[in-house]
Design an enzyme around this catalytic site. Structure first.
Site, PDB file in Angstrom:
ATOM      1  N   GLY A  63       1.413  -2.567  -6.309  1.00 14.73           N
ATOM      2  CA  GLY A  63       1.330  -1.265  -5.665  1.00 14.73           C
ATOM      3  C   GLY A  63      -0.036  -0.652  -5.911  1.00 14.73           C
ATOM      4  O   GLY A  63      -1.013  -0.955  -5.219  1.00 14.73           O
ATOM      5  N   GLY A  64      -0.119   0.202  -6.905  1.00 19.62           N
ATOM      6  CA  GLY A  64      -1.342   0.966  -7.183  1.00 19.62           C
ATOM      7  C   GLY A  64      -2.615   0.124  -7.217  1.00 19.62           C
ATOM      8  O   GLY A  64      -3.630   0.488  -6.605  1.00 19.62           O
ATOM      9  N   TRP A 103       0.828  -1.228   0.000  1.00 16.48           N
ATOM     10  CA  TRP A 103       0.000   0.000   0.000  1.00 16.48           C
ATOM     11  C   TRP A 103       0.849   1.259   0.000  1.00 16.48           C
ATOM     12  O   TRP A 103       0.337   2.351  -0.177  1.00 16.48           O
ATOM     13  CB  TRP A 103      -0.933   0.014   1.224  1.00 16.48           C
ATOM     14  CG  TRP A 103      -1.974  -1.052   1.231  1.00 16.48           C
ATOM     15  CD1 TRP A 103      -2.141  -2.072   0.335  1.00 16.48           C
ATOM     16  CD2 TRP A 103      -3.024  -1.205   2.197  1.00 16.48           C
ATOM     17  NE1 TRP A 103      -3.213  -2.848   0.678  1.00 16.48           N
ATOM     18  CE2 TRP A 103      -3.768  -2.339   1.829  1.00 16.48           C
ATOM     19  CE3 TRP A 103      -3.386  -0.507   3.349  1.00 16.48           C
ATOM     20  CZ2 TRP A 103      -4.876  -2.791   2.561  1.00 16.48           C
ATOM     21  CZ3 TRP A 103      -4.482  -0.940   4.085  1.00 16.48           C
ATOM     22  CH2 TRP A 103      -5.217  -2.069   3.690  1.00 16.48           C
ATOM     23  N   SER A 128       3.588  -2.064 -12.115  1.00 14.48           N
ATOM     24  CA  SER A 128       2.380  -1.848 -12.918  1.00 14.48           C
ATOM     25  C   SER A 128       1.670  -3.155 -13.295  1.00 14.48           C
ATOM     26  O   SER A 128       1.127  -3.291 -14.395  1.00 14.48           O
ATOM     27  CB  SER A 128       2.701  -1.026 -14.168  1.00 14.48           C
ATOM     28  OG  SER A 128       3.247   0.230 -13.786  1.00 14.48           O
ATOM     29  N   HIS A 173      12.765  -2.401  -1.016  1.00 12.90           N
ATOM     30  CA  HIS A 173      11.970  -1.852  -2.108  1.00 12.90           C
ATOM     31  C   HIS A 173      12.770  -0.742  -2.784  1.00 12.90           C
ATOM     32  O   HIS A 173      13.497  -0.005  -2.117  1.00 12.90           O
ATOM     33  CB  HIS A 173      10.638  -1.312  -1.579  1.00 12.90           C
ATOM     34  CG  HIS A 173       9.705  -0.959  -2.686  1.00 12.90           C
ATOM     35  ND1 HIS A 173       9.813   0.221  -3.376  1.00 12.90           N
ATOM     36  CD2 HIS A 173       8.678  -1.641  -3.245  1.00 12.90           C
ATOM     37  CE1 HIS A 173       8.877   0.249  -4.323  1.00 12.90           C
ATOM     38  NE2 HIS A 173       8.175  -0.871  -4.268  1.00 12.90           N
TER      39      HIS A 173
HETATM   40  P1  PGA Z   1       3.023  -0.501  -8.844  1.00 12.09           P
HETATM   41  O1  PGA Z   1       4.055  -0.698  -7.657  1.00 12.09           O
HETATM   42  O2  PGA Z   1       2.188  -1.747  -8.934  1.00 12.09           O
HETATM   43  O3  PGA Z   1       2.195   0.707  -8.451  1.00 12.09           O
HETATM   44  O4  PGA Z   1       3.817  -0.273 -10.087  1.00 12.09           O
HETATM   45  C1  PGA Z   1       4.666  -1.938  -7.426  1.00 12.09           C
HETATM   46  C2  PGA Z   1       5.583  -1.865  -6.243  1.00 12.09           C
HETATM   47  O5  PGA Z   1       6.283  -0.854  -6.089  1.00 12.09           O
HETATM   48  O6  PGA Z   1       5.635  -2.796  -5.418  1.00 12.09           O
END
Ligand code: PGA
Length: 251
Positions: free
Chosen positions: A235-236, A10, A214, A96
């Site tokens: 992530g998003g 998150w 992504s 990360h």
């Molecule tokens: P994202 O981030 O899915 O928004 O590209 C992935 C992550 O940083 O773990």
């Protein structure tokens, strides 16, 4: 047996009430998932306690996004592994690219963090991945090799049972640009070969290697169909329970 995992990072998003609602929605929808897929969510530190309550008795595991490289004491603003254990965290994400890039996290620091996390009984999701310059110069294999070797080679084959690797090309994180399944599979297979060289085939076969960058409902199926991609670090798309579960249903 290699575990299939979809983990939601998150990052620094949601207030505590919003996070609790999101966790409740994830738990509710997780009933749709097959038994062989594990879900993890990694909310901010402030959310861990109330979110742990929501996750109790569910199949969704709790993760932190980072931990301190010290056990306790005068380290203002840091959160120690025992604190994470005490609020029922099962995992912590470490290394990360945002931590490496914005907070100067080095491989040497990561060795300390992984050591403390494993000793406290936490499982580690270790992130690796090259930036766009490194990819353009064709250095991505070398960069990823060094990140894996510098950290994981300090540990034993037994330790690897509590480690998950996340390959996250920095140029794909939060950009909407996803690595093609061929690009991702190529590096995943390479990472598995590095693990095999050091720890043997059994450890390599059992290692869960997640793709991040992504990853969303529209591309998860193609990515997860690759033989060396065992799920995703999201992530998003993890901020919407529907999308997160759709991704987890993509195996
Ligand atoms: P994202 O981030 O899915 O928004 O590209 C992935 C992550 O940083 O773990």
């Amino acid at each position: 047996m290699r575990k299939l995992i979809v983990a939601g990072n998150w990052k620094m998003n949601t207030t505590v009430p919003e996070g609790v609602e999101l966790a409740k929605a994830v738990v509710e929808k997780s009933a749709e998932l097959p038994a062989n897929v594990s879900l993890i969510i990694a909310p901010p530190f402030t959310h861990l306690c109330p979110v742990a309550e929501v996750l109790k008795g569910s199949k969704v595991a709790l993760s932190a996004q980072n931990c301190a490289d010290q056990t306790k004491g005068a380290y203002t603003g840091e959160v120690a592994v025992d604190m994470l254990k005490s609020v029922c965290c099962e995992y912590t994400i470490l290394g990360h690219s945002e931590r490496r890039q914005y907070y100067g996290e080095t491989d040497a620091k990561l060795v300390e963090k992984v050591k403390l996390a494993l000793a406290a009984g936490l499982k580690v999701i270790l992130c690796v991945g090259e930036n766009i310059d490194q990819r353009n110069k064709g250095e991505h294999f070398q960069v990823v090799r060094e990140q894996v070797e510098n950290v994981l080679f300090k540990f034993t084959a037994e330790d690897m049972a509590n480690v998950v690797i996340a390959y996250e090309p920095v140029w794909a994180i939060g950009t909407g640009v996803t690595a093609t399944s061929e690009q991702a599979e190529e590096i995943h297979c390479f990472i598995r070969s590095i693990i095999k060289e050091k720890f043997g085939s059994q450890v390599a076969d059992d290692m869960t290697i997640l793709y991040g960058g992504s990853c969303k409902p529209s591309n998860a199926k193609e990515l997860f169909a690759c033989p060396d991609i065992d799920g995703g670090l999201i992530g998003g798309a993890a901020l919407k329970a529907d999308d997160f579960i759709k991704i987890a249903l993509s195996f």
